[in-house]
Design a protein around this motif. Structure first.
Motif, PDB file in Angstrom:
ATOM      1  N   PRO A 158       0.794  -1.227   0.000  1.00  0.00           N
ATOM      2  CA  PRO A 158       0.000   0.000   0.000  1.00  0.00           C
ATOM      3  C   PRO A 158       0.831   1.284   0.000  1.00  0.00           C
ATOM      4  CG  PRO A 158      -0.073  -1.038   2.158  1.00  0.00           C
ATOM      5  CD  PRO A 158       0.626  -1.994   1.235  1.00  0.00           C
ATOM      6  N   ALA A 159       2.145   1.168   0.150  1.00  0.00           N
ATOM      7  CA  ALA A 159       2.975   2.370   0.077  1.00  0.00           C
ATOM      8  C   ALA A 159       3.066   2.892  -1.352  1.00  0.00           C
ATOM      9  CB  ALA A 159       4.382   2.068   0.602  1.00  0.00           C
ATOM     10  N   ILE A 160       2.881   2.032  -2.361  1.00  0.00           N
ATOM     11  CA  ILE A 160       3.008   2.461  -3.751  1.00  0.00           C
ATOM     12  C   ILE A 160       1.881   1.947  -4.639  1.00  0.00           C
ATOM     13  CG2 ILE A 160       4.523   0.539  -4.395  1.00  0.00           C
ATOM     14  CD1 ILE A 160       4.894   4.136  -5.710  1.00  0.00           C
ATOM     15  N   LEU A 161       1.315   0.768  -4.317  1.00  0.00           N
ATOM     16  CA  LEU A 161       0.262   0.191  -5.144  1.00  0.00           C
ATOM     17  C   LEU A 161      -1.110   0.587  -4.615  1.00  0.00           C
ATOM     18  CD1 LEU A 161       1.649  -3.445  -5.583  1.00  0.00           C
ATOM     19  CD2 LEU A 161       1.914  -1.501  -7.133  1.00  0.00           C
ATOM     20  N   ALA A 162      -1.939   1.133  -5.497  1.00  0.00           N
ATOM     21  CA  ALA A 162      -3.258   1.593  -5.074  1.00  0.00           C
ATOM     22  C   ALA A 162      -4.275   0.469  -4.971  1.00  0.00           C
ATOM     23  CB  ALA A 162      -3.768   2.649  -6.058  1.00  0.00           C
ATOM     24  N   ASP A 163      -4.104  -0.568  -5.755  1.00  0.00           N
ATOM     25  CA  ASP A 163      -5.144  -1.586  -5.883  1.00  0.00           C
ATOM     26  C   ASP A 163      -5.030  -2.677  -4.836  1.00  0.00           C
ATOM     27  OD1 ASP A 163      -6.424  -0.674  -8.448  1.00  0.00           O
ATOM     28  OD2 ASP A 163      -4.345  -0.890  -9.101  1.00  0.00           O
ATOM     29  N   ALA A 164      -6.198  -3.150  -4.412  1.00  0.00           N
ATOM     30  CA  ALA A 164      -6.275  -4.323  -3.552  1.00  0.00           C
ATOM     31  C   ALA A 164      -6.382  -5.556  -4.436  1.00  0.00           C
ATOM     32  CB  ALA A 164      -7.484  -4.228  -2.633  1.00  0.00           C
ATOM     33  N   VAL A 165      -6.018  -6.695  -3.881  1.00  0.00           N
ATOM     34  CA  VAL A 165      -6.083  -7.967  -4.588  1.00  0.00           C
ATOM     35  C   VAL A 165      -7.024  -8.887  -3.819  1.00  0.00           C
ATOM     36  CG1 VAL A 165      -4.766  -9.980  -5.338  1.00  0.00           C
ATOM     37  CG2 VAL A 165      -3.726  -7.708  -5.457  1.00  0.00           C
ATOM     38  N   MET A 166      -7.954  -9.517  -4.530  1.00  0.00           N
ATOM     39  CA  MET A 166      -8.837 -10.496  -3.903  1.00  0.00           C
ATOM     40  C   MET A 166      -8.063 -11.801  -3.771  1.00  0.00           C
ATOM     41  SD  MET A 166     -11.758 -10.854  -2.558  1.00  0.00           S
ATOM     42  CE  MET A 166     -12.569 -12.278  -1.847  1.00  0.00           C
ATOM     43  N   LEU A 167      -8.000 -12.337  -2.565  1.00  0.00           N
ATOM     44  CA  LEU A 167      -7.234 -13.544  -2.283  1.00  0.00           C
ATOM     45  C   LEU A 167      -8.171 -14.740  -2.116  1.00  0.00           C
ATOM     46  CD1 LEU A 167      -4.513 -14.898  -1.585  1.00  0.00           C
ATOM     47  CD2 LEU A 167      -4.878 -14.192   0.786  1.00  0.00           C
ATOM     48  N   TYR A 168      -7.811 -15.838  -2.784  1.00  0.00           N
ATOM     49  CA  TYR A 168      -8.580 -17.074  -2.707  1.00  0.00           C
ATOM     50  C   TYR A 168      -7.661 -18.238  -2.368  1.00  0.00           C
ATOM     51  CZ  TYR A 168     -12.619 -14.880  -4.913  1.00  0.00           C
ATOM     52  OH  TYR A 168     -13.687 -14.067  -5.171  1.00  0.00           O
ATOM     53  N   ALA A 169      -8.235 -19.261  -1.766  1.00  0.00           N
ATOM     54  CA  ALA A 169      -7.612 -20.579  -1.697  1.00  0.00           C
ATOM     55  C   ALA A 169      -8.384 -21.467  -2.663  1.00  0.00           C
ATOM     56  CB  ALA A 169      -7.681 -21.142  -0.283  1.00  0.00           C
ATOM     57  N   ALA A 170      -7.683 -22.350  -3.349  1.00  0.00           N
ATOM     58  CA  ALA A 170      -8.348 -23.234  -4.311  1.00  0.00           C
ATOM     59  C   ALA A 170      -7.798 -24.647  -4.163  1.00  0.00           C
ATOM     60  CB  ALA A 170      -8.135 -22.733  -5.732  1.00  0.00           C
ATOM     61  N   ARG A 171      -8.685 -25.591  -3.903  1.00  0.00           N
ATOM     62  CA  ARG A 171      -8.272 -26.992  -3.867  1.00  0.00           C
ATOM     63  C   ARG A 171      -8.200 -27.522  -5.297  1.00  0.00           C
ATOM     64  NH1 ARG A 171     -11.958 -26.904   0.607  1.00  0.00           N
ATOM     65  NH2 ARG A 171     -10.820 -27.150   2.564  1.00  0.00           N
ATOM     66  N   ILE A 172      -7.106 -28.227  -5.596  1.00  0.00           N
ATOM     67  CA  ILE A 172      -6.946 -28.829  -6.912  1.00  0.00           C
ATOM     68  C   ILE A 172      -6.655 -30.318  -6.724  1.00  0.00           C
ATOM     69  CG2 ILE A 172      -6.168 -26.686  -7.980  1.00  0.00           C
ATOM     70  CD1 ILE A 172      -3.304 -27.714  -7.819  1.00  0.00           C
ATOM     71  N   ASP A 173      -6.946 -31.118  -7.742  1.00  0.00           N
ATOM     72  CA  ASP A 173      -6.736 -32.556  -7.596  1.00  0.00           C
ATOM     73  C   ASP A 173      -5.491 -33.062  -8.317  1.00  0.00           C
ATOM     74  OD1 ASP A 173      -7.596 -32.268 -10.178  1.00  0.00           O
ATOM     75  OD2 ASP A 173      -9.410 -33.480  -9.952  1.00  0.00           O
ATOM     76  N   ARG A 174      -4.837 -32.197  -9.091  1.00  0.00           N
ATOM     77  CA  ARG A 174      -3.639 -32.601  -9.811  1.00  0.00           C
ATOM     78  C   ARG A 174      -2.923 -31.355 -10.329  1.00  0.00           C
ATOM     79  NH1 ARG A 174      -4.207 -31.515 -14.998  1.00  0.00           N
ATOM     80  NH2 ARG A 174      -6.299 -31.190 -15.795  1.00  0.00           N
ATOM     81  N   LEU A 175      -1.706 -31.556 -10.810  1.00  0.00           N
ATOM     82  CA  LEU A 175      -0.969 -30.507 -11.509  1.00  0.00           C
ATOM     83  C   LEU A 175      -0.924 -30.864 -12.984  1.00  0.00           C
ATOM     84  CD1 LEU A 175       2.058 -29.886  -9.119  1.00  0.00           C
ATOM     85  CD2 LEU A 175       0.097 -28.384  -9.511  1.00  0.00           C
ATOM     86  N   GLY A 176      -1.159 -29.872 -13.837  1.00  0.00           N
ATOM     87  CA  GLY A 176      -1.087 -30.098 -15.273  1.00  0.00           C
ATOM     88  C   GLY A 176       0.155 -29.428 -15.844  1.00  0.00           C
ATOM     89  N   THR A 177       0.052 -28.965 -17.071  1.00  0.00           N
ATOM     90  CA  THR A 177       1.149 -28.249 -17.725  1.00  0.00           C
ATOM     91  C   THR A 177       1.078 -26.795 -17.312  1.00  0.00           C
ATOM     92  OG1 THR A 177       1.014 -29.746 -19.604  1.00  0.00           O
ATOM     93  CG2 THR A 177       2.189 -27.676 -19.935  1.00  0.00           C
ATOM     94  N   PHE A 178       2.139 -26.307 -16.657  1.00  0.00           N
ATOM     95  CA  PHE A 178       2.072 -24.945 -16.127  1.00  0.00           C
ATOM     96  C   PHE A 178       2.427 -23.917 -17.193  1.00  0.00           C
ATOM     97  CE2 PHE A 178       6.146 -26.793 -14.923  1.00  0.00           C
ATOM     98  CZ  PHE A 178       7.068 -25.841 -15.331  1.00  0.00           C
ATOM     99  N   GLY A 179       2.076 -22.648 -16.894  1.00  0.00           N
ATOM    100  CA  GLY A 179       2.171 -21.568 -17.865  1.00  0.00           C
ATOM    101  C   GLY A 179       3.568 -21.036 -18.096  1.00  0.00           C
ATOM    102  N   HIS A 180       4.296 -21.624 -19.031  1.00  0.00           N
ATOM    103  CA  HIS A 180       5.650 -21.138 -19.344  1.00  0.00           C
ATOM    104  C   HIS A 180       5.618 -19.702 -19.867  1.00  0.00           C
ATOM    105  CE1 HIS A 180       7.898 -24.845 -18.663  1.00  0.00           C
ATOM    106  NE2 HIS A 180       6.862 -25.493 -19.174  1.00  0.00           N
ATOM    107  N   GLY A 181       4.594 -19.334 -20.607  1.00  0.00           N
ATOM    108  CA  GLY A 181       4.512 -17.974 -21.144  1.00  0.00           C
ATOM    109  C   GLY A 181       4.360 -16.914 -20.077  1.00  0.00           C
ATOM    110  N   ALA A 182       4.038 -17.314 -18.857  1.00  0.00           N
ATOM    111  CA  ALA A 182       3.871 -16.366 -17.752  1.00  0.00           C
ATOM    112  C   ALA A 182       5.146 -16.210 -16.945  1.00  0.00           C
ATOM    113  CB  ALA A 182       2.735 -16.827 -16.850  1.00  0.00           C
ATOM    114  N   GLY A 183       6.269 -16.721 -17.450  1.00  0.00           N
ATOM    115  CA  GLY A 183       7.540 -16.595 -16.734  1.00  0.00           C
ATOM    116  C   GLY A 183       7.715 -17.598 -15.618  1.00  0.00           C
ATOM    117  N   ILE A 184       6.983 -18.709 -15.659  1.00  0.00           N
ATOM    118  CA  ILE A 184       7.082 -19.755 -14.631  1.00  0.00           C
ATOM    119  C   ILE A 184       8.027 -20.842 -15.134  1.00  0.00           C
ATOM    120  CG2 ILE A 184       5.822 -21.526 -13.358  1.00  0.00           C
ATOM    121  CD1 ILE A 184       3.352 -19.705 -13.559  1.00  0.00           C
ATOM    122  N   ARG A 185       9.025 -21.190 -14.318  1.00  0.00           N
ATOM    123  CA  ARG A 185       9.943 -22.243 -14.752  1.00  0.00           C
ATOM    124  C   ARG A 185       9.775 -23.546 -13.976  1.00  0.00           C
ATOM    125  NH1 ARG A 185      15.940 -20.250 -12.586  1.00  0.00           N
ATOM    126  NH2 ARG A 185      15.372 -20.075 -10.380  1.00  0.00           N
TER     127      ARG A 185
END
Length: 199
Positions: A158-185
């Motif tokens: 909040p010192a520099i960013l004006a926006d709030a972020v809605m936070l969720y928890a999400a249960r998942i049953d598996r991991l799939g192919t993750f988003g390489h285009g989003a900078g995730i390695r």
């Protein structure tokens, strides 16, 4: 004099496209961005004709404002503030797999480093925050959310960013192919205690 900078889309072609006119337009059309609580210790934003702020920059992700302010001790100053450029609010999702936390190793330009983090990003138009949370799980982890739980709104910096972020928890049953285009390695599944230690 500073050169003209790209302006928020809502400024439109009728404005004279100076940083000051863009700021004035935002102030007039989105007054909630410039409101604040009353009180002796609050930082106030000065308005025309006393002085005017500026839109210093805009890209597809953010708008940077320079606000003319009155500090609690009465001094005048100019402070920077970053707004999300998109109309959809950002969401963050804590993915849970078999009672453990799923973290992604993601490159962040501002910090110029890799960070272990939960899922976060802008939503899509005409979707609820919960639907956007489900979309983040699908897009970034290649997984389906079996249960989405709202945890409230947080202000990441909040010192520099004006926006709030809605936070969720999400249960998942598996991991799939993750988003390489989003900078995730990498993706890592850790116990809650280890996630707390990493934080």
């Amino acid at each position: 004099m500073r050169p003209a900078v790209p302006l928020p889309a809502e400024v439109g072609d009728l404005m004279d496209h100076t940083p000051q006119s863009a700021y004035a337009h935002l102030r007039d059309t989105r007054p909630a961005l410039f409101a604040g609580p009353a009180g002796d210790e609050a930082i106030g934003i000065m308005h025309w004709p006393m002085t005017e702020g500026q839109v210093l920059h805009r890209d597809t992700e953010q708008v940077i404002l320079e606000d003319p302010v009155v500090l609690p001790d009465g001094r005048h100053d100019r402070l920077l503030r970053i707004l999300t450029a998109r109309p959809e609010p950002p969401v963050a999702v804590l993915p849970l797999l078999d009672g453990q936390v799923v973290l992604v190793d993601r490159f962040r330009h501002a910090a110029r480093t890799w960070t272990w983090e939960i899922l976060r990003g802008a939503g899509t138009a005409d979707a609820s925050d919960a639907q956007n949370a489900v979309g983040k799980v699908d897009h970034l982890l290649g997984a389906s959310a079996t249960d989405v739980i709202g945890l409230g709104r947080v202000h990441p910096d909040p010192a520099i960013l004006a926006d709030a972020v809605m936070l969720y928890a999400a249960r998942i049953d598996r991991l799939g192919t993750f988003g390489h285009g989003a900078g995730i390695r990498r993706v890592r599944v850790v116990a809650f205690t280890e996630a707390e230690q990493m934080a």
